[in-house]
Design an enzyme around this catalytic site. Structure first.
Site, mmCIF file in Angstrom:
data_model
loop_
_atom_site.group_PDB
_atom_site.id
_atom_site.type_symbol
_atom_site.label_atom_id
_atom_site.label_comp_id
_atom_site.label_asym_id
_atom_site.label_seq_id
_atom_site.Cartn_x
_atom_site.Cartn_y
_atom_site.Cartn_z
ATOM 1 N N HIS A 1 6.263 3.876 5.845
ATOM 2 C CA HIS A 1 7.577 3.284 5.590
ATOM 3 C C HIS A 1 7.325 2.109 4.638
ATOM 4 O O HIS A 1 6.493 1.244 4.952
ATOM 5 C CB HIS A 1 8.171 2.803 6.924
ATOM 6 C CG HIS A 1 9.561 2.270 6.846
ATOM 7 N ND1 HIS A 1 10.380 2.173 7.948
ATOM 8 C CD2 HIS A 1 10.288 1.770 5.805
ATOM 9 C CE1 HIS A 1 11.546 1.640 7.605
ATOM 10 N NE2 HIS A 1 11.503 1.395 6.295
ATOM 11 N N GLN B 1 0.887 -1.159 0.000
ATOM 12 C CA GLN B 1 0.000 0.000 0.000
ATOM 13 C C GLN B 1 0.927 1.211 0.000
ATOM 14 O O GLN B 1 1.530 1.544 1.017
ATOM 15 C CB GLN B 1 -0.915 -0.054 1.228
ATOM 16 C CG GLN B 1 -1.644 -1.413 1.292
ATOM 17 C CD GLN B 1 -2.883 -1.413 2.149
ATOM 18 O OE1 GLN B 1 -3.994 -1.419 1.621
ATOM 19 N NE2 GLN B 1 -2.702 -1.402 3.448
ATOM 20 N N HIS C 1 6.787 -1.142 2.868
ATOM 21 C CA HIS C 1 6.802 -2.544 3.314
ATOM 22 C C HIS C 1 5.939 -3.392 2.399
ATOM 23 O O HIS C 1 4.873 -2.968 1.956
ATOM 24 C CB HIS C 1 6.339 -2.690 4.766
ATOM 25 C CG HIS C 1 5.039 -2.030 5.080
ATOM 26 N ND1 HIS C 1 4.923 -0.661 5.255
ATOM 27 C CD2 HIS C 1 3.801 -2.530 5.236
ATOM 28 C CE1 HIS C 1 3.667 -0.365 5.521
ATOM 29 N NE2 HIS C 1 2.959 -1.478 5.508
ATOM 30 N N HIS D 1 3.669 -6.630 2.197
ATOM 31 C CA HIS D 1 2.924 -7.632 2.965
ATOM 32 C C HIS D 1 3.077 -8.972 2.250
ATOM 33 O O HIS D 1 2.871 -9.051 1.030
ATOM 34 C CB HIS D 1 1.426 -7.306 2.971
ATOM 35 C CG HIS D 1 1.050 -6.072 3.720
ATOM 36 N ND1 HIS D 1 0.525 -6.098 4.985
ATOM 37 C CD2 HIS D 1 1.107 -4.757 3.367
ATOM 38 C CE1 HIS D 1 0.260 -4.862 5.388
ATOM 39 N NE2 HIS D 1 0.595 -4.023 4.422
HETATM 40 P P1 AMP Z 1 -0.129 -0.803 6.063
HETATM 41 O O1 AMP Z 1 -1.532 -0.500 6.543
HETATM 42 O O2 AMP Z 1 -0.067 -1.318 4.666
HETATM 43 O O3 AMP Z 1 0.795 0.374 6.301
HETATM 44 O O4 AMP Z 1 0.391 -2.013 6.969
HETATM 45 C C1 AMP Z 1 0.964 -1.843 8.241
HETATM 46 C C2 AMP Z 1 1.290 -3.217 8.770
HETATM 47 O O5 AMP Z 1 2.208 -3.069 9.832
HETATM 48 C C3 AMP Z 1 0.079 -3.976 9.326
HETATM 49 O O6 AMP Z 1 0.110 -5.309 8.841
HETATM 50 C C4 AMP Z 1 0.300 -3.911 10.853
HETATM 51 O O7 AMP Z 1 -0.258 -5.032 11.503
HETATM 52 C C5 AMP Z 1 1.806 -3.884 10.918
HETATM 53 N N1 AMP Z 1 2.383 -3.265 12.106
HETATM 54 C C6 AMP Z 1 2.082 -2.071 12.642
HETATM 55 N N2 AMP Z 1 2.880 -1.807 13.704
HETATM 56 C C7 AMP Z 1 3.732 -2.855 13.811
HETATM 57 C C8 AMP Z 1 4.786 -3.179 14.720
HETATM 58 N N3 AMP Z 1 5.161 -2.369 15.712
HETATM 59 N N4 AMP Z 1 5.429 -4.361 14.545
HETATM 60 C C9 AMP Z 1 5.088 -5.197 13.552
HETATM 61 N N5 AMP Z 1 4.082 -4.942 12.654
HETATM 62 C C10 AMP Z 1 3.421 -3.788 12.792
#
Ligand code: AMP
Length: 170
Positions: A99, A88, A101, A103
């Site tokens: 940041h 996303q 990432h 999935h």
């Molecule tokens: P997005 O909404 O695409 O930015 O996804 C954020 C992802 O980060 C989600 O799958 C959350 O569950 C995960 N997430 C958020 N905070 C943390 C954290 N501190 N450690 C590990 N995963 C996290």
């Protein structure tokens, strides 16, 4: 590829080395605080950069090489038969952590009533109509599931245990 040598920032969050299970020069792979399905993990750039479109070519190549390797490992480890990989890229695409990432979700037949419901789950949509079983179990026909409520925040110990297990596979 080494695992968990130091802590890294994930947007405003700190990802402890105990939650990181694989690492390359420019990227790291870590377990999810609130996984949508078992084995839902994340691969991030080491540089804190909100937008995928702003990564360098080297960062993109490194990120996707690690994502591919992680995908292979989690598909096998979680007895899955397919993968969903998604980014996303930006707030209006549903990004909640600014940041980059990827999935990575191991997928199984029938894990979501409709295949594309996985994207609502990743997007953390508050409600989705589940007319059958869901990836998280439960949910009778026609029952509305609150995905966010169902996705339990895990403890540091639970996350470290999963990361330790996965790190042995790299
Ligand atoms: P997005 O909404 O695409 O930015 O996804 C954020 C992802 O980060 C989600 O799958 C959350 O569950 C995960 N997430 C958020 N905070 C943390 C954290 N501190 N450690 C590990 N995963 C996290």
């Amino acid at each position: 590829m080494a695992s968990g040598t130091k802590d890294y920032s994930f947007g405003p969050h700190l990802i402890r080395r105990t939650e990181i299970f694989a690492e390359t020069p420019l990227s790291f792979a870590f377990v999810n605080l609130k996984p949508v399905v078992p084995g839902h993990v994340l691969v991030s750039s080491k540089r804190v950069e909100p937008r995928f479109t702003s990564l360098s070519g080297d960062e993109v190549a490194d990120l996707w090489n690690l994502a591919q390797e992680v995908g292979r490992v989690v598909e096998k480890q979680y007895s899955a038969s397919s993968l969903t990989l998604a980014i996303q890229d930006g707030q209006h695409a549903g990004q909640s952590v600014p940041h980059v990432h990827v999935h990575i979700l191991p997928r199984r037949p029938g894990d979501f009533e409709k295949n594309d419901d996985v994207y609502d789950a990743i997007d953390d949509a508050s409600k989705v109509l589940a007319s059958g079983r869901s990836a998280r179990g439960g949910g009778g026909p026609g029952e509305k599931l609150d995905l966010d409520a169902e996705r339990r925040i895990r403890t540091p110990d639970e996350m470290a245990a999963e990361a330790a297990e996965l790190s042995l596979l790299f």
